[in-house]
Design a protein around this motif. Sequence first.
Motif, PDB file in Angstrom:
ATOM      1  N   LYS B 379       1.042  -1.228  -0.022  1.00  0.00           N
ATOM      2  CA  LYS B 379      -0.027   0.027  -0.197  1.00  0.00           C
ATOM      3  C   LYS B 379       1.017   1.071   0.015  1.00  0.00           C
ATOM      4  CE  LYS B 379      -3.964   2.011   1.138  1.00  0.00           C
ATOM      5  NZ  LYS B 379      -5.218   1.919   0.283  1.00  0.00           N
ATOM      6  N   GLN B 380       0.618   2.171  -0.886  1.00  0.00           N
ATOM      7  CA  GLN B 380       1.223   3.278  -1.099  1.00  0.00           C
ATOM      8  C   GLN B 380       0.590   4.503  -0.243  1.00  0.00           C
ATOM      9  OE1 GLN B 380       2.386   4.490  -4.962  1.00  0.00           O
ATOM     10  NE2 GLN B 380       3.935   2.616  -5.143  1.00  0.00           N
ATOM     11  N   PHE B 381       1.463   4.912   0.819  1.00  0.00           N
ATOM     12  CA  PHE B 381       0.919   6.410   1.440  1.00  0.00           C
ATOM     13  C   PHE B 381       2.152   7.088   1.904  1.00  0.00           C
ATOM     14  CE2 PHE B 381       0.086   2.566   4.212  1.00  0.00           C
ATOM     15  CZ  PHE B 381       0.730   3.052   5.506  1.00  0.00           C
ATOM     16  N   GLU B 382       1.883   8.159   2.225  1.00  0.00           N
ATOM     17  CA  GLU B 382       2.919   8.846   3.321  1.00  0.00           C
ATOM     18  C   GLU B 382       2.886   8.854   4.557  1.00  0.00           C
ATOM     19  OE1 GLU B 382       4.946  12.041   1.625  1.00  0.00           O
ATOM     20  OE2 GLU B 382       4.519  11.246  -0.663  1.00  0.00           O
ATOM     21  N   GLY B 383       4.132   8.837   5.069  1.00  0.00           N
ATOM     22  CA  GLY B 383       3.967   8.773   6.878  1.00  0.00           C
ATOM     23  C   GLY B 383       4.177   7.170   7.065  1.00  0.00           C
ATOM     24  N   LEU B 384       3.894   7.224   8.625  1.00  0.00           N
ATOM     25  CA  LEU B 384       4.148   5.828   9.282  1.00  0.00           C
ATOM     26  C   LEU B 384       2.965   4.809   9.203  1.00  0.00           C
ATOM     27  CD1 LEU B 384       6.238   7.347  12.315  1.00  0.00           C
ATOM     28  CD2 LEU B 384       7.025   5.635  10.450  1.00  0.00           C
ATOM     29  N   CYS B 385       1.819   5.738   9.381  1.00  0.00           N
ATOM     30  CA  CYS B 385       0.592   5.018   9.686  1.00  0.00           C
ATOM     31  C   CYS B 385      -0.660   5.416   8.744  1.00  0.00           C
ATOM     32  CB  CYS B 385       0.032   5.342  11.028  1.00  0.00           C
ATOM     33  SG  CYS B 385      -0.255   4.235  12.053  1.00  0.00           S
TER      34      CYS B 385
END
Lengths: 262, 397
Positions: B379-385
């Motif tokens: 899953k691509q997203f920015e940040g840790l969580c």
Amino acid sequence: MRGLAYSVWLRRELLLTLVLRNLKIRYKSSVLGFFWSLLTPLCFILIYGFFAGILKFNDGRPRYFEFLVVGIVCWQFFLSCMNDSLHAVTGNVNLIKKTSFPRIVLPLSTVLANMVNFLLTSAVLLAYLLVSGVVPVNFLWLIPALAVQAVLCLGISMLVCAGNVFFRDTEHFVGILSLAWFFVTPVFYPLELQMERLPDGLEWAAFLNPMTGIVCLYRRGWMGHPLPPGAGLLVSAAAACALLAAGLAVFQSTQSRFADEL
Amino acid sequence: MNEPVITVRNLRKEYRLRAAQRTLKSSVLGMVRGGAARGRRFVALDDVTFDVFPGETLGIIGANGAGKSTLLSLLTGTVKPTSGSLSVKGALSSLLELGAGFHPDLTGRENVFLYGAIMGIGRRQMRERFDSIVEFAGLEQFIDQPVKHYSSGMYVRLGFAVAVEVNPDILLVDEVLAVGDADFQRKCIRRMGEFRDSGKTMLIISHDLPTIQSISTRILFLDKGGILGIGDPQHMVEEYESLNRLRATRDVRREWGTGEARIAGVRFLDSGGAQVERVAWGSPVTAEVSFSAMKKIDNPVFGFALSDSAGRLIYGNNTQIEGFRIPFIEGEGRIRLVLDGVPMSSGLYLWSFSIHSSDHKVNYHRADNCFPLEVESEKQFEGLCHVPCHWEGLENG
């Protein structure tokens, strides 16, 4: 022992390559290159000749100058073997640490490279002797001379290069030793001077220094000097062989630790 | 399987530790002072036993100082084992260091022949291979220049070209993939692949884990001079990575407490109840905490916190906040923390668990950042969580 000789024979190409490398590096990036092998001894002879002439160094014997040059040339061979051996192993850290081959080719190639140089020098010496009217009719004596000296040089070379791996003091020690050794060898004074100072019946002790016998053999070969009395030459040859045995023993028993030490 | 080409049994290598180069003076002093100064030894390899079979490509991995290079040096024969035995059958070419035998004053051509001679290849055979060596290294214009004028890249290229062209039965490669530009590295890897496919044996050291995993048929995992494992490349690389993770957490982990109750251990379980060390993003995971209480403790609170590998807090709560009542604990017991879907992006996460009193005045046991769990995420997203949300309501002009 035979196994060792065989392992060296198997790696004769490496030995040859290292000999060539030693010779090439010596004259690399000098303009005259290989000619220095001939030029250096020639200049040596000229300088000695000039100063021996001025200083009246002559002890009155005939052909003192040729006598001196023959001594110097063979001493130089021995000396340069000893000096080059200091770095034969320690100067090849990468080879020792990273590659595997019989380590003995390092001192062996050092001695052989110096021997090639010595042979070239000898050609200059021959030309010089002929020009000054000395014809080496006893030249066959040069063969045992070279053989005994090769044995001696190899023995010393192995001792020095193994020693320098474990104690870097060897370098300083060799400097002092070679000066003392030079004076106990009849290079610029005649053998008789030593004989006179030794007690009767102990003259052979002078030949415990193998270089004494070797110098006598060269003078016999080049200039027809009389051979020393008694078993002197045999003592020198035996001493050279003893040094070779000592060198082999020390080198072979320590060589497996070279990579750890360097 | 057929006979092994490399046999290593109970291999041990010790090095003497010395402050500096030994001199006559220091060794005389050493003898006078007795054995005390001589006793310091460093064990680089201890009790290492394995076989390598013909045609295998054995990768060797491990942290710095694990003994990898010492092992290859022993196989090359440059150093001798302190005890144990090893035997190597066949011609062995080692790339312990590219261009190790080169002399700076000699030309590339002269060095190629020197190198060949060191490896035991005759001049005639070297002449036949010379052109392909120069071509592989891409040094046609510079081959008659002294190598001291070479760039480090040219130096290394020539070194690799010679070593692979001597065509040995066994090739030892020590961390040479780290040098040269990407183009040359690809060439090297391709060449090593060809070498492997021609049925020759290779031993490779590399810190480049994806490459070594893909090229090796087996991997030997060394740590602190001993074998931690030997076998399937993927499995060994995972083991190595998890050891690395554990080491990475050392700096941030902390434990304290009165000890009246202790967190005995934490197991991470997947939805099927199997223990896992890594989980995929979005999949459920359960942390099963086992504890032991020395005496009966009333109304204890279990807390947990989740941090990234540097110890930065992401989230935490406890049974008190969540309203999970625990009347008492006594003796050995277990409690589970359930995450319906792991929300973190890929990386290493450190879990903390604690047992404390309901008024927070007594910490029975706190184990901060002690329990690592790896998360893999497609899953691509920015940040840790991952924060559950969605886009909607687009209105244009």
